[in-house]
Design a protein around this motif. Structure first.
Motif, mmCIF file in Angstrom:
data_model
loop_
_atom_site.group_PDB
_atom_site.id
_atom_site.type_symbol
_atom_site.label_atom_id
_atom_site.label_comp_id
_atom_site.label_asym_id
_atom_site.label_seq_id
_atom_site.Cartn_x
_atom_site.Cartn_y
_atom_site.Cartn_z
ATOM 1 N N LYS A 1 -20.911 2.569 10.012
ATOM 2 C CA LYS A 1 -22.354 2.689 10.175
ATOM 3 C C LYS A 1 -22.915 3.917 9.454
ATOM 4 O O LYS A 1 -24.121 3.990 9.197
ATOM 5 C CB LYS A 1 -22.712 2.744 11.655
ATOM 6 N N ALA A 2 -22.055 4.874 9.135
ATOM 7 C CA ALA A 2 -22.512 6.071 8.421
ATOM 8 C C ALA A 2 -22.652 5.824 6.924
ATOM 9 O O ALA A 2 -23.278 6.614 6.215
ATOM 10 C CB ALA A 2 -21.546 7.229 8.658
ATOM 11 N N ILE A 3 -22.079 4.720 6.438
ATOM 12 C CA ILE A 3 -22.121 4.415 5.007
ATOM 13 C C ILE A 3 -23.319 3.509 4.737
ATOM 14 O O ILE A 3 -23.392 2.383 5.230
ATOM 15 C CB ILE A 3 -20.810 3.737 4.560
ATOM 16 N N GLN A 4 -24.269 4.024 3.953
ATOM 17 C CA GLN A 4 -25.498 3.280 3.679
ATOM 18 C C GLN A 4 -25.318 2.211 2.604
ATOM 19 O O GLN A 4 -26.012 1.195 2.601
ATOM 20 C CB GLN A 4 -26.603 4.262 3.262
ATOM 21 N N HIS A 5 -24.409 2.476 1.682
ATOM 22 C CA HIS A 5 -24.208 1.549 0.553
ATOM 23 C C HIS A 5 -22.825 1.804 -0.018
ATOM 24 O O HIS A 5 -22.377 2.948 -0.093
ATOM 25 C CB HIS A 5 -25.275 1.795 -0.528
ATOM 26 N N TRP A 6 -22.149 0.725 -0.397
ATOM 27 C CA TRP A 6 -20.865 0.935 -1.058
ATOM 28 C C TRP A 6 -20.509 -0.228 -1.962
ATOM 29 O O TRP A 6 -20.943 -1.352 -1.750
ATOM 30 C CB TRP A 6 -19.746 1.212 -0.046
ATOM 31 N N LYS A 7 -19.757 0.110 -3.003
ATOM 32 C CA LYS A 7 -19.203 -0.868 -3.939
ATOM 33 C C LYS A 7 -17.721 -0.574 -4.071
ATOM 34 O O LYS A 7 -17.324 0.573 -4.263
ATOM 35 C CB LYS A 7 -19.865 -0.769 -5.315
ATOM 36 N N TRP A 8 -16.908 -1.616 -3.962
ATOM 37 C CA TRP A 8 -15.452 -1.484 -4.076
ATOM 38 C C TRP A 8 -14.975 -2.542 -5.051
ATOM 39 O O TRP A 8 -15.279 -3.726 -4.890
ATOM 40 C CB TRP A 8 -14.812 -1.680 -2.704
ATOM 41 N N PHE A 9 -14.249 -2.108 -6.080
ATOM 42 C CA PHE A 9 -13.729 -3.046 -7.076
ATOM 43 C C PHE A 9 -12.284 -2.708 -7.363
ATOM 44 O O PHE A 9 -11.925 -1.538 -7.523
ATOM 45 C CB PHE A 9 -14.527 -2.976 -8.378
ATOM 46 N N GLN A 10 -11.457 -3.739 -7.444
ATOM 47 C CA GLN A 10 -10.071 -3.561 -7.840
ATOM 48 C C GLN A 10 -9.654 -4.785 -8.634
ATOM 49 O O GLN A 10 -9.974 -5.917 -8.279
ATOM 50 C CB GLN A 10 -9.178 -3.397 -6.604
ATOM 51 N N GLY A 11 -8.957 -4.555 -9.746
ATOM 52 C CA GLY A 11 -8.499 -5.680 -10.553
ATOM 53 C C GLY A 11 -7.282 -5.319 -11.377
ATOM 54 O O GLY A 11 -6.995 -4.140 -11.612
ATOM 55 N N GLN A 12 -6.557 -6.330 -11.792
ATOM 56 C CA GLN A 12 -5.393 -6.129 -12.653
ATOM 57 C C GLN A 12 -5.464 -7.071 -13.841
ATOM 58 O O GLN A 12 -6.075 -8.134 -13.761
ATOM 59 C CB GLN A 12 -4.084 -6.409 -11.903
ATOM 60 N N SER A 13 -4.822 -6.653 -14.915
ATOM 61 C CA SER A 13 -4.648 -7.508 -16.087
ATOM 62 C C SER A 13 -3.185 -7.402 -16.500
ATOM 63 O O SER A 13 -2.773 -6.419 -17.119
ATOM 64 C CB SER A 13 -5.564 -7.078 -17.229
ATOM 65 N N GLY A 14 -2.408 -8.398 -16.101
ATOM 66 C CA GLY A 14 -0.974 -8.316 -16.346
ATOM 67 C C GLY A 14 -0.381 -7.142 -15.591
ATOM 68 O O GLY A 14 -0.934 -6.651 -14.607
ATOM 69 N N ALA A 15 0.768 -6.670 -16.061
ATOM 70 C CA ALA A 15 1.429 -5.524 -15.429
ATOM 71 C C ALA A 15 1.162 -4.239 -16.186
ATOM 72 O O ALA A 15 1.872 -3.241 -15.998
ATOM 73 C CB ALA A 15 2.934 -5.782 -15.341
ATOM 74 N N ASP A 16 0.133 -4.253 -17.055
ATOM 75 C CA ASP A 16 -0.148 -3.090 -17.885
ATOM 76 C C ASP A 16 -1.440 -2.384 -17.510
ATOM 77 O O ASP A 16 -1.680 -1.259 -17.961
ATOM 78 C CB ASP A 16 -0.228 -3.502 -19.368
ATOM 79 N N LEU A 17 -2.275 -3.033 -16.704
ATOM 80 C CA LEU A 17 -3.569 -2.431 -16.398
ATOM 81 C C LEU A 17 -3.965 -2.721 -14.956
ATOM 82 O O LEU A 17 -3.901 -3.854 -14.489
ATOM 83 C CB LEU A 17 -4.646 -2.993 -17.331
ATOM 84 N N SER A 18 -4.367 -1.667 -14.263
ATOM 85 C CA SER A 18 -4.929 -1.797 -12.920
ATOM 86 C C SER A 18 -6.125 -0.870 -12.852
ATOM 87 O O SER A 18 -6.036 0.301 -13.245
ATOM 88 C CB SER A 18 -3.896 -1.401 -11.857
ATOM 89 N N ALA A 19 -7.266 -1.376 -12.394
ATOM 90 C CA ALA A 19 -8.493 -0.586 -12.327
ATOM 91 C C ALA A 19 -9.033 -0.606 -10.901
ATOM 92 O O ALA A 19 -9.051 -1.637 -10.237
ATOM 93 C CB ALA A 19 -9.543 -1.141 -13.284
ATOM 94 N N HIS A 20 -9.470 0.561 -10.446
ATOM 95 C CA HIS A 20 -10.025 0.684 -9.094
ATOM 96 C C HIS A 20 -11.246 1.585 -9.139
ATOM 97 O O HIS A 20 -11.208 2.663 -9.705
ATOM 98 C CB HIS A 20 -8.972 1.280 -8.149
ATOM 99 N N PHE A 21 -12.330 1.105 -8.533
ATOM 100 C CA PHE A 21 -13.578 1.893 -8.479
ATOM 101 C C PHE A 21 -14.133 1.828 -7.067
ATOM 102 O O PHE A 21 -14.112 0.786 -6.414
ATOM 103 C CB PHE A 21 -14.627 1.331 -9.443
ATOM 104 N N LEU A 22 -14.659 2.959 -6.607
ATOM 105 C CA LEU A 22 -15.330 3.007 -5.315
ATOM 106 C C LEU A 22 -16.580 3.889 -5.434
ATOM 107 O O LEU A 22 -16.504 4.996 -5.959
ATOM 108 C CB LEU A 22 -14.433 3.575 -4.227
ATOM 109 N N GLU A 23 -17.704 3.379 -4.952
ATOM 110 C CA GLU A 23 -18.919 4.166 -4.866
ATOM 111 C C GLU A 23 -19.501 3.990 -3.472
ATOM 112 O O GLU A 23 -19.687 2.860 -3.006
ATOM 113 C CB GLU A 23 -19.962 3.699 -5.898
ATOM 114 N N ILE A 24 -19.729 5.110 -2.767
ATOM 115 C CA ILE A 24 -20.337 5.010 -1.455
ATOM 116 C C ILE A 24 -21.458 6.040 -1.341
ATOM 117 O O ILE A 24 -21.433 7.104 -1.971
ATOM 118 C CB ILE A 24 -19.333 5.229 -0.301
ATOM 119 N N LEU A 25 -22.464 5.704 -0.537
ATOM 120 C CA LEU A 25 -23.562 6.615 -0.221
ATOM 121 C C LEU A 25 -23.609 6.761 1.297
ATOM 122 O O LEU A 25 -23.669 5.771 2.020
ATOM 123 C CB LEU A 25 -24.893 6.054 -0.734
ATOM 124 N N VAL A 26 -23.549 8.006 1.767
ATOM 125 C CA VAL A 26 -23.583 8.256 3.202
ATOM 126 C C VAL A 26 -24.767 9.147 3.553
ATOM 127 O O VAL A 26 -25.345 9.803 2.697
ATOM 128 C CB VAL A 26 -22.273 8.924 3.696
#
Length: 209
Positions: A184-209
């Motif tokens: 309830k303290a988090i007003q907005h958030w975006k969470w992304f995670q993805g992979q492309s084969g075994a060579d790339l993994s990307a993770h992003f998080l944005e939150i506003l509290v």
């Protein structure tokens, strides 16, 4: 690239003890949890298994499958409020319909979920060091957890939905968090995670509290 050849700032990497059970501080929103996630684009299915425990040593397990390959409605199975022994750890964790074994912390794990409509078997083998949120210059967002890590890996197993067996051999993801989760303290958030084969993994998080 081999796992052992990946060079990362040690401050950004989780420690083997992070993959074990933590003593949670008393807090109404405290919990420790771990999901294992699987995406099968060719089947048009996404699936995850999830287990958790609170400071009162009560916890649960859940499994969800969804997407056009499943049908118009997701299938979600959940058990909560189950008593878990104080000494139980994630090296051999049994709660509800899930059995998790961390056979090598921060490296390999075995997950088995056997529910009413869904069965989920996964061998997880990490292909990069686990990223610790605490290594960020601003640390782990206090409303999000005391700390957590993210890790992608090679996954192999069988997903069964209403008797339909779907073997897979692909990439997947897991995370592990512990501490207060004050959503309830988090007003907005975006969470992304993805992979492309075994060579790339990307993770992003944005939150506003």
């Amino acid at each position: 690239m081999k796992f052992e050849d990946i060079k990362v700032d040690p401050r950004l990497v989780a420690q083997p003890s992070d993959d074990l059970r933590h003593v949670l501080r008393p807090h109404p929103a405290a919990r420790e949890s771990m999901p294992y996630m699987l995406v099968l684009p060719e089947e048009r299915i996404t699936a995850f298994v999830y287990t958790w425990v609170g400071p009162d040593s009560k916890g649960g397990a859940a499994c969800c499958v969804y997407g056009p390959g499943v049908g118009p409605e997701p299938i979600f199975e959940k058990m909560d409020g189950l008593d878990i022994p104080e000494g139980a750890d994630f090296t051999d964790w049994k709660v509800g319909d899930i059995h998790l074994r961390q056979t090598s912390p921060l490296s390999t794990a075995e997950v088995i979920y056997t529910g009413k409509r869904i069965s989920f078997e996964m061998h997880f083998e990490a292909y990069h060091p686990a990223y610790s949120y605490d290594g960020h210059p601003e640390g782990c967002p206090p409303a999000f957890a005391d700390n957590r890590f993210e890790q992608s890996g090679l996954v192999k197993g069988v997903l069964t939905i209403d008797g339909r067996r779907i073997p897979y051999n692909t990439t997947g993801h897991r995370d592990h968090s512990w501490g207060a989760r004050e959503w309830k303290a988090i007003q907005h958030w975006k969470w992304f995670q993805g992979q492309s084969g075994a060579d790339l993994s990307a993770h992003f998080l944005e939150i506003l509290v």
